[in-house]
Design an enzyme around this catalytic site. Structure first.
Site, PDB file in Angstrom:
ATOM      1  N   ASP A 128      -2.713  11.281  17.662  1.00 27.52           N
ATOM      2  CA  ASP A 128      -3.123  10.910  19.025  1.00 27.52           C
ATOM      3  C   ASP A 128      -3.292   9.407  19.207  1.00 27.52           C
ATOM      4  O   ASP A 128      -3.567   8.935  20.306  1.00 27.52           O
ATOM      5  CB  ASP A 128      -4.410  11.647  19.421  1.00 27.52           C
ATOM      6  CG  ASP A 128      -5.591  11.265  18.536  1.00 27.52           C
ATOM      7  OD1 ASP A 128      -5.420  10.407  17.629  1.00 27.52           O
ATOM      8  OD2 ASP A 128      -6.684  11.820  18.753  1.00 27.52           O
ATOM      9  N   ARG A 179      -9.389  -5.902  14.733  1.00 26.71           N
ATOM     10  CA  ARG A 179      -9.483  -6.312  13.331  1.00 26.71           C
ATOM     11  C   ARG A 179      -8.761  -7.640  13.106  1.00 26.71           C
ATOM     12  O   ARG A 179      -7.693  -7.880  13.654  1.00 26.71           O
ATOM     13  CB  ARG A 179      -8.869  -5.226  12.469  1.00 26.71           C
ATOM     14  CG  ARG A 179      -8.839  -5.544  11.007  1.00 26.71           C
ATOM     15  CD  ARG A 179      -8.564  -4.317  10.198  1.00 26.71           C
ATOM     16  NE  ARG A 179      -7.159  -3.948  10.212  1.00 26.71           N
ATOM     17  CZ  ARG A 179      -6.687  -2.837   9.633  1.00 26.71           C
ATOM     18  NH1 ARG A 179      -7.516  -1.996   9.052  1.00 26.71           N
ATOM     19  NH2 ARG A 179      -5.417  -2.578   9.662  1.00 26.71           N
ATOM     20  N   ASP A 255       0.346   1.600   1.422  1.00 28.46           N
ATOM     21  CA  ASP A 255       0.266   1.029   2.771  1.00 28.46           C
ATOM     22  C   ASP A 255      -1.123   0.455   3.036  1.00 28.46           C
ATOM     23  O   ASP A 255      -1.335  -0.189   4.068  1.00 28.46           O
ATOM     24  CB  ASP A 255       0.614   2.084   3.834  1.00 28.46           C
ATOM     25  CG  ASP A 255      -0.235   3.340   3.706  1.00 28.46           C
ATOM     26  OD1 ASP A 255      -0.237   3.935   2.614  1.00 28.46           O
ATOM     27  OD2 ASP A 255      -0.896   3.719   4.687  1.00 28.46           O
ATOM     28  N   ASP A 265      -8.168  -1.295   5.399  1.00 26.99           N
ATOM     29  CA  ASP A 265      -8.094   0.162   5.603  1.00 26.99           C
ATOM     30  C   ASP A 265      -8.970   0.955   4.655  1.00 26.99           C
ATOM     31  O   ASP A 265      -8.577   2.014   4.161  1.00 26.99           O
ATOM     32  CB  ASP A 265      -6.629   0.640   5.472  1.00 26.99           C
ATOM     33  CG  ASP A 265      -5.871   0.470   6.786  1.00 26.99           C
ATOM     34  OD1 ASP A 265      -6.503   0.080   7.791  1.00 26.99           O
ATOM     35  OD2 ASP A 265      -4.662   0.716   6.810  1.00 26.99           O
TER      36      ASP A 265
HETATM   37  P1  AMP Z   1      -4.563   5.189   7.590  1.00 28.75           P
HETATM   38  O1  AMP Z   1      -5.135   6.483   7.094  1.00 28.75           O
HETATM   39  O2  AMP Z   1      -5.340   4.603   8.712  1.00 28.75           O
HETATM   40  O3  AMP Z   1      -4.279   4.214   6.503  1.00 28.75           O
HETATM   41  O4  AMP Z   1      -3.173   5.604   8.243  1.00 28.75           O
HETATM   42  C1  AMP Z   1      -2.076   6.139   7.558  1.00 28.75           C
HETATM   43  C2  AMP Z   1      -0.937   6.346   8.519  1.00 28.75           C
HETATM   44  O5  AMP Z   1      -1.242   7.383   9.463  1.00 28.75           O
HETATM   45  C3  AMP Z   1      -0.582   5.133   9.371  1.00 28.75           C
HETATM   46  O6  AMP Z   1       0.788   5.137   9.591  1.00 28.75           O
HETATM   47  C4  AMP Z   1      -1.346   5.380  10.638  1.00 28.75           C
HETATM   48  O7  AMP Z   1      -0.785   4.689  11.734  1.00 28.75           O
HETATM   49  C5  AMP Z   1      -1.201   6.885  10.796  1.00 28.75           C
HETATM   50  N1  AMP Z   1      -2.317   7.450  11.577  1.00 28.75           N
HETATM   51  C6  AMP Z   1      -3.574   7.632  11.159  1.00 28.75           C
HETATM   52  N2  AMP Z   1      -4.322   8.173  12.135  1.00 28.75           N
HETATM   53  C7  AMP Z   1      -3.539   8.342  13.213  1.00 28.75           C
HETATM   54  C8  AMP Z   1      -3.725   8.850  14.539  1.00 28.75           C
HETATM   55  N3  AMP Z   1      -4.910   9.306  14.953  1.00 28.75           N
HETATM   56  N4  AMP Z   1      -2.661   8.852  15.367  1.00 28.75           N
HETATM   57  C9  AMP Z   1      -1.473   8.398  14.957  1.00 28.75           C
HETATM   58  N5  AMP Z   1      -1.222   7.908  13.743  1.00 28.75           N
HETATM   59  C10 AMP Z   1      -2.230   7.872  12.857  1.00 28.75           C
HETATM   60 MG    MG Z   2      -3.602   2.464   6.425  1.00 37.19          MG
END
Ligand code: AMP
Ligand code: MG
Length: 497
Positions: A128, A179, A255, A265
């Site tokens: 979302d 951020r 990532d 992150d």
């Molecule tokens: P993160 O867990 O924040 O490091 O995110 C890992 C990946 O999942 C990244 O590509 C984020 O952009 C994607 N992602 C995490 N949460 C969402 C969300 N609520 N909607 C869309 N993409 C998400």
């Molecule tokens: Mg991330």
């Protein structure tokens, strides 16, 4: 309508959007219903040469909520890939984030200003694109805590409540995080283009990273190997710093590992209480891949993924030589890390000189803490106080004092070789071992109050404590103490998704 500002609020200079076409998608933040500022980092705004005065109120809420894109911003969603818990995802990218632009700070350093939770993008993969108040404020707290501890980190500039719900296990209040980072270049950014065999874009990216983080390497024929070495150096230093404050990142996917050497992150992260190499808090880390003691090993593993991604640039004519060079860097990482770790350990032990036995002395101290499940932070801090004569406080942390006294005898004998006076030594040790860390139960209390009741007072109180982690202040005793063990035993942190 807000009045147009007389002078720009930001002085953007957006090199990524300008110089790297095709590495990101131009995109706009989603409008939100009722933006209101939960928190604004005025000191950071001033460091970034923003108009802090104008941004501290409604105008800031409109901008940091995503409703007003400031003049000069060129918002983009950045492409990246990543190994998540060891499995490769060739296409992640900013699924709920946007890079608004870059500014030069007061010291001339280029800094990214980016949103998290600003709505879906072409990288959202069904997500979302949103974030909830709790995880956004967790990132605020942890970033400020690491910063005050002197540990390189991305930091929050603002947190805005959207006035809209987000749907997770239940319904939660939504928020957008702004951020600031030295850059958002990740190991996974390189993996994205390497996985597609797009060598031209990979080279563009690597030269951009070098210009930004290692400008002394620009033009050097061996610069890509130099970049790998520099990242290894920064990550070794970073992880050693984490380890010395008991910080567990929680999700060290490729990532979530920067080229800059900043922490990023840290969603499901936590500071350890009882010293335990196997400590894991993340609800999704069921196999303990990202446990406390694994962090240096995972950093090395991630660097090997960066090395693989960079290989096609290193020595196209002689792939064998390229592999040998990269292998060298990866193989030397443990020694590099150990060096950084030992430097930090010596500071915490109050030892300004180096001695061959110091590694064993530090290892044995931690083994002692582990064997009696002693609080990592208090043990180090009270050791500093013991250098100054206050031994009983330290002893009270241990159930069985005998091995402690044996170890203290060794440490005191070793300290004889130092030229400093005990009081001096204790003061230096207190500058290396914080009294106040972001204890999980206080973090949870602050997040719960903000999220469930809209009460920001516990958040502000906690941030004020964490801003001076090394300075003991009367009245803050509760912030220094660990949670009751039964609370810690069940503590879990959750991703911001
Ligand atoms: P993160 O867990 O924040 O490091 O995110 C890992 C990946 O999942 C990244 O590509 C984020 O952009 C994607 N992602 C995490 N949460 C969402 C969300 N609520 N909607 C869309 N993409 C998400
Ligand atoms: Mg991330």
């Amino acid at each position: 309508m807000t009045e147009p500002a007389l002078r720009p609020l930001f002085h953007f200079d957006n090199s990524y959007a300008r110089d790297l076409p095709g590495l990101a998608v131009p995109w706009q933040p989603r409008r939100v219903d009722a933006p209101s500022l939960l928190w604004f980092n005025r000191a950071l705004a001033e460091e970034l040469q923003l108009d802090a005065e104008a941004l501290a109120g409604e105008r800031g809420a409109a901008i940091f909520g995503g409703n007003e894109v400031p003049e000069g911003a060129t918002p983009i969603a950045q492409a990246y890939a990543g190994h998540q818990f060891g499995g490769f995802s060739p296409s992640l990218g900013d699924g709920r984030a946007l890079l608004l632009g870059e500014v030069l700070d007061r010291h001339g350093r280029r800094r990214d200003i980016a949103f998290k939770g600003s709505g879906p993008t072409p990288f959202s993969r069904g997500g979302d694109g949103r974030a909830a108040v709790g995880p956004v404020l967790r990132e605020v707290i942890i970033g400020e805590a690491l910063q005050a501890l002197g540990i390189p980190t991305t930091r929050a500039l603002a947190a805005v409540a959207t006035g809209e719900p987000v749907f997770r296990e239940g319904t939660l209040p939504g928020a957008v995080l702004t951020r600031v980072a030295a850059s958002h270049l990740r190991v996974g950014t390189f993996q994205f283009f390497a996985a597609r065999g797009d060598i031209d874009k990979l080279r563009l990216l690597a030269d951009h990273a070098i210009a930004r983080h290692d400008p002394q390497l620009a033009g050097d024929p061996d610069r890509y190997m130099g970049l790998l070495r520099a990242v290894a150096e920064r990550q070794a230093a970073l992880i050693a710093r984490w380890m010395h404050v008991g910080f567990i990142h929680g999700v060290m996917n490729t990532d979530n590992m920067t080229i800059s050497g900043e922490s990023i992150d840290f969603g499901p992260c936590a500071f350890m209480e009882a010293h335990d190499p196997d400590a894991v808090f993340s609800s999704i880390d069921t196999h303990g891949r990202y446990a406390y003691a694994n962090q240096p090993l995972i950093a090395r593993w991630n660097l090997a993924r960066l090395a693989e991604a960079l290989l096609p640039l290193v020595d196209a004519d002689d792939p064998q030589r390229a592999v040998a060079g990269a292998t060298d860097v990866i193989d030397s990482f443990p020694a590099l890390y150990d060096r950084h770790w030992l430097t930090g350990a010596r500071a915490k032990l109050g030892l300004a000189r180096g001695d061959d036995g110091d590694q064993a002395l530090a290892d044995d101290w931690l083994a002692l803490l582990q064997s009696q499940a002693v609080d990592h932070t208090l043990a180090w801090r009270y050791l500093a106080d013991a250098a100054d004569g206050d031994g009983p406080k330290l002893q009270a942390l241990f159930e069985d004092a005998r091995p402690l006294h044996e170890w203290l005898a060794r440490w005191r004998a070793r300290a004889q070789a130092e030229s400093s006076m005990p009081a001096q030594r204790a003061a230096a040790m207190r500058r290396a071992s914080p009294l106040y860390i972001a204890r999980n139960h206080h973090v949870e209390d602050a997040l719960r109050a903000a999220s469930a009741d809209g009460n920001l007072q516990p958040l502000h109180a906690l941030l004020a404590v964490l801003a001076q982690p090394f300075d003991e202040r009367p009245g803050l005793e509760a912030y220094a103490m660990p949670a009751p063990p039964e609370v810690t035993a069940h503590y879990r942190t959750f991703c911001g998704t």
